[in-house]
Design a protein around this motif. Structure first.
Motif, PDB file in Angstrom:
ATOM      1  N   LEU A 100       0.835  -1.198   0.000  1.00 21.96           N
ATOM      2  CA  LEU A 100       0.000   0.000   0.000  1.00 21.96           C
ATOM      3  C   LEU A 100       0.874   1.255   0.000  1.00 21.96           C
ATOM      4  O   LEU A 100       2.067   1.188   0.271  1.00 21.96           O
ATOM      5  CB  LEU A 100      -0.918  -0.029   1.227  1.00 21.96           C
ATOM      6  CG  LEU A 100      -1.827  -1.255   1.271  1.00 21.96           C
ATOM      7  CD1 LEU A 100      -2.556  -1.331   2.602  1.00 21.96           C
ATOM      8  CD2 LEU A 100      -2.820  -1.230   0.125  1.00 21.96           C
ATOM      9  N   SER A 101       0.243   2.403  -0.285  1.00 23.54           N
ATOM     10  CA  SER A 101       0.976   3.679  -0.354  1.00 23.54           C
ATOM     11  C   SER A 101       0.321   4.729   0.531  1.00 23.54           C
ATOM     12  O   SER A 101      -0.180   5.737   0.040  1.00 23.54           O
ATOM     13  CB  SER A 101       1.008   4.183  -1.800  1.00 23.54           C
ATOM     14  OG  SER A 101       1.505   3.207  -2.664  1.00 23.54           O
ATOM     15  N   GLU A 120      -9.748  -4.956  16.294  1.00 17.36           N
ATOM     16  CA  GLU A 120      -8.942  -3.878  16.887  1.00 17.36           C
ATOM     17  C   GLU A 120      -7.676  -3.648  16.064  1.00 17.36           C
ATOM     18  O   GLU A 120      -7.337  -2.509  15.724  1.00 17.36           O
ATOM     19  CB  GLU A 120      -8.570  -4.208  18.336  1.00 17.36           C
ATOM     20  CG  GLU A 120      -7.734  -3.117  18.975  1.00 17.36           C
ATOM     21  CD  GLU A 120      -7.306  -3.449  20.394  1.00 17.36           C
ATOM     22  OE1 GLU A 120      -6.723  -2.563  21.044  1.00 17.36           O
ATOM     23  OE2 GLU A 120      -7.537  -4.588  20.858  1.00 17.36           O
ATOM     24  N   ASN A 121      -6.991  -4.732  15.704  1.00 15.98           N
ATOM     25  CA  ASN A 121      -5.767  -4.599  14.906  1.00 15.98           C
ATOM     26  C   ASN A 121      -6.058  -4.003  13.530  1.00 15.98           C
ATOM     27  O   ASN A 121      -5.297  -3.170  13.029  1.00 15.98           O
ATOM     28  CB  ASN A 121      -5.087  -5.962  14.736  1.00 15.98           C
ATOM     29  CG  ASN A 121      -4.609  -6.542  16.043  1.00 15.98           C
ATOM     30  OD1 ASN A 121      -4.516  -5.853  17.047  1.00 15.98           O
ATOM     31  ND2 ASN A 121      -4.318  -7.833  16.046  1.00 15.98           N
ATOM     32  N   GLU A 122      -7.147  -4.456  12.909  1.00 22.52           N
ATOM     33  CA  GLU A 122      -7.497  -3.947  11.578  1.00 22.52           C
ATOM     34  C   GLU A 122      -7.824  -2.457  11.630  1.00 22.52           C
ATOM     35  O   GLU A 122      -7.386  -1.680  10.780  1.00 22.52           O
ATOM     36  CB  GLU A 122      -8.689  -4.718  11.004  1.00 22.52           C
ATOM     37  CG  GLU A 122      -8.426  -6.183  10.755  1.00 22.52           C
ATOM     38  CD  GLU A 122      -7.566  -6.462   9.524  1.00 22.52           C
ATOM     39  OE1 GLU A 122      -7.207  -5.518   8.793  1.00 22.52           O
ATOM     40  OE2 GLU A 122      -7.260  -7.638   9.284  1.00 22.52           O
ATOM     41  N   LEU A 123      -8.596  -2.048  12.638  1.00 26.27           N
ATOM     42  CA  LEU A 123      -8.955  -0.627  12.746  1.00 26.27           C
ATOM     43  C   LEU A 123      -7.727   0.231  13.063  1.00 26.27           C
ATOM     44  O   LEU A 123      -7.584   1.331  12.525  1.00 26.27           O
ATOM     45  CB  LEU A 123     -10.052  -0.422  13.793  1.00 26.27           C
ATOM     46  CG  LEU A 123     -11.454  -0.808  13.320  1.00 26.27           C
ATOM     47  CD1 LEU A 123     -12.425  -0.852  14.492  1.00 26.27           C
ATOM     48  CD2 LEU A 123     -11.958   0.161  12.252  1.00 26.27           C
ATOM     49  N   LYS A 124      -6.836  -0.277  13.913  1.00 29.26           N
ATOM     50  CA  LYS A 124      -5.592   0.474  14.180  1.00 29.26           C
ATOM     51  C   LYS A 124      -4.817   0.677  12.889  1.00 29.26           C
ATOM     52  O   LYS A 124      -4.295   1.759  12.626  1.00 29.26           O
ATOM     53  CB  LYS A 124      -4.717  -0.291  15.191  1.00 29.26           C
ATOM     54  CG  LYS A 124      -5.107  -0.076  16.626  1.00 29.26           C
ATOM     55  CD  LYS A 124      -4.160  -0.830  17.552  1.00 29.26           C
ATOM     56  CE  LYS A 124      -4.583  -0.653  19.004  1.00 29.26           C
ATOM     57  NZ  LYS A 124      -3.833  -1.526  19.916  1.00 29.26           N
ATOM     58  N   LYS A 125      -4.733  -0.381  12.077  1.00 27.00           N
ATOM     59  CA  LYS A 125      -4.003  -0.292  10.814  1.00 27.00           C
ATOM     60  C   LYS A 125      -4.669   0.732   9.889  1.00 27.00           C
ATOM     61  O   LYS A 125      -3.991   1.578   9.295  1.00 27.00           O
ATOM     62  CB  LYS A 125      -3.953  -1.670  10.147  1.00 27.00           C
ATOM     63  CG  LYS A 125      -3.218  -1.693   8.829  1.00 27.00           C
ATOM     64  CD  LYS A 125      -2.843  -3.096   8.382  1.00 27.00           C
ATOM     65  CE  LYS A 125      -4.001  -4.007   8.161  1.00 27.00           C
ATOM     66  NZ  LYS A 125      -3.634  -5.293   7.567  1.00 27.00           N
ATOM     67  N   LEU A 126      -5.994   0.675   9.770  1.00 28.55           N
ATOM     68  CA  LEU A 126      -6.703   1.603   8.897  1.00 28.55           C
ATOM     69  C   LEU A 126      -6.518   3.047   9.346  1.00 28.55           C
ATOM     70  O   LEU A 126      -6.235   3.932   8.533  1.00 28.55           O
ATOM     71  CB  LEU A 126      -8.189   1.244   8.835  1.00 28.55           C
ATOM     72  CG  LEU A 126      -8.524  -0.081   8.147  1.00 28.55           C
ATOM     73  CD1 LEU A 126     -10.007  -0.395   8.281  1.00 28.55           C
ATOM     74  CD2 LEU A 126      -8.114  -0.071   6.689  1.00 28.55           C
ATOM     75  N   VAL A 127      -6.678   3.295  10.635  1.00 29.17           N
ATOM     76  CA  VAL A 127      -6.537   4.663  11.152  1.00 29.17           C
ATOM     77  C   VAL A 127      -5.103   5.164  10.957  1.00 29.17           C
ATOM     78  O   VAL A 127      -4.877   6.322  10.608  1.00 29.17           O
ATOM     79  CB  VAL A 127      -6.974   4.731  12.634  1.00 29.17           C
ATOM     80  CG1 VAL A 127      -6.645   6.091  13.249  1.00 29.17           C
ATOM     81  CG2 VAL A 127      -8.475   4.442  12.753  1.00 29.17           C
TER      82      VAL A 127
END
Length: 195
Positions: A100-101, A120-127
């Motif tokens: 990703l960029s 939780e991990n996915e949302l942390k990554k997205l944010v």
């Protein structure tokens, strides 16, 4: 074995007990049966439930970059965003696992939140991939009470393992430093990352 569901008393996220999860191979095989594409008018109409309010809140003063996270085997939302002048990358752990960029001005996750084994991990990554002031647009059906949950079509999909509640939206705002700027009655939430 019948699937078991629990709910968090703090964030109201309902979730399938991990004993019921499909293997990664079975999950990918199930997703590959989805025939969603830009040529499917019904699917495009469904995505417009998220796209229309999202375009209303995107400030298009300068070029914007977006990410369609969990795009599945037939990326479609990225095409729709690009038709509206917004450059968009695709990402899917099974079908588009490319690098990703970040950071992005906009991240969409349509009908994929319910598949997150570690939300939780996915949302942390997205944010973390969003610019300050950037938008995170989620589309996933929300549950409202135990009785309706038991007779709900949405939890019959064997790949759906977590389910957001309206109170989950409030928890996500506080926990991840977001502010919801749009929420419909059923499935779309658009958050802005605090600056």
């Amino acid at each position: 074995m019948p699937r078991r569901y629990l709910a968090c008393g703090r964030c109201y996220l309902a979730y399938m007990h991990p004993d019921g999860y499909l293997s990664a191979d079975d999950e990918k095989t199930y997703y590959a049966t989805h025939e969603n594409s830009i040529d499917d008018e019904g699917y495009v109409g469904f995505l417009n439930i998220l796209l229309e309010p999202l375009l209303e809140v995107i400030e298009q003063k300068e070029e914007k970059s977006a990410l369609d996270y969990g795009c599945g085997p037939g990326p479609t939302l990225s095409v729709l965003l690009e038709q509206n002048g917004i450059r968009c990358d695709n990402y899917d752990p099974f079908f588009f696992p490319e690098a990703l960029s970040p950071p992005y001005d906009v991240i969409t996750a349509t009908e994929c939140f319910e598949h997150f084994h570690h939300p939780e991990n996915e949302l942390k990554k997205l944010v973390s991939m969003l610019k300050p002031g950037g938008l995170l647009a989620l589309m996933t059906s929300r549950w409202s009470n135990d009785e309706k949950f038991m007779h709900w079509h949405y939890n019959r999909d064997p790949t759906h393992v977590i389910f957001m509640h309206d109170k989950t939206v409030l928890f996500i705002e506080e926990y991840f430093g977001l502010h919801s700027i749009f929420r419909d009655e059923k499935r779309v939430v658009i958050f802005r990352k605090k600056k």
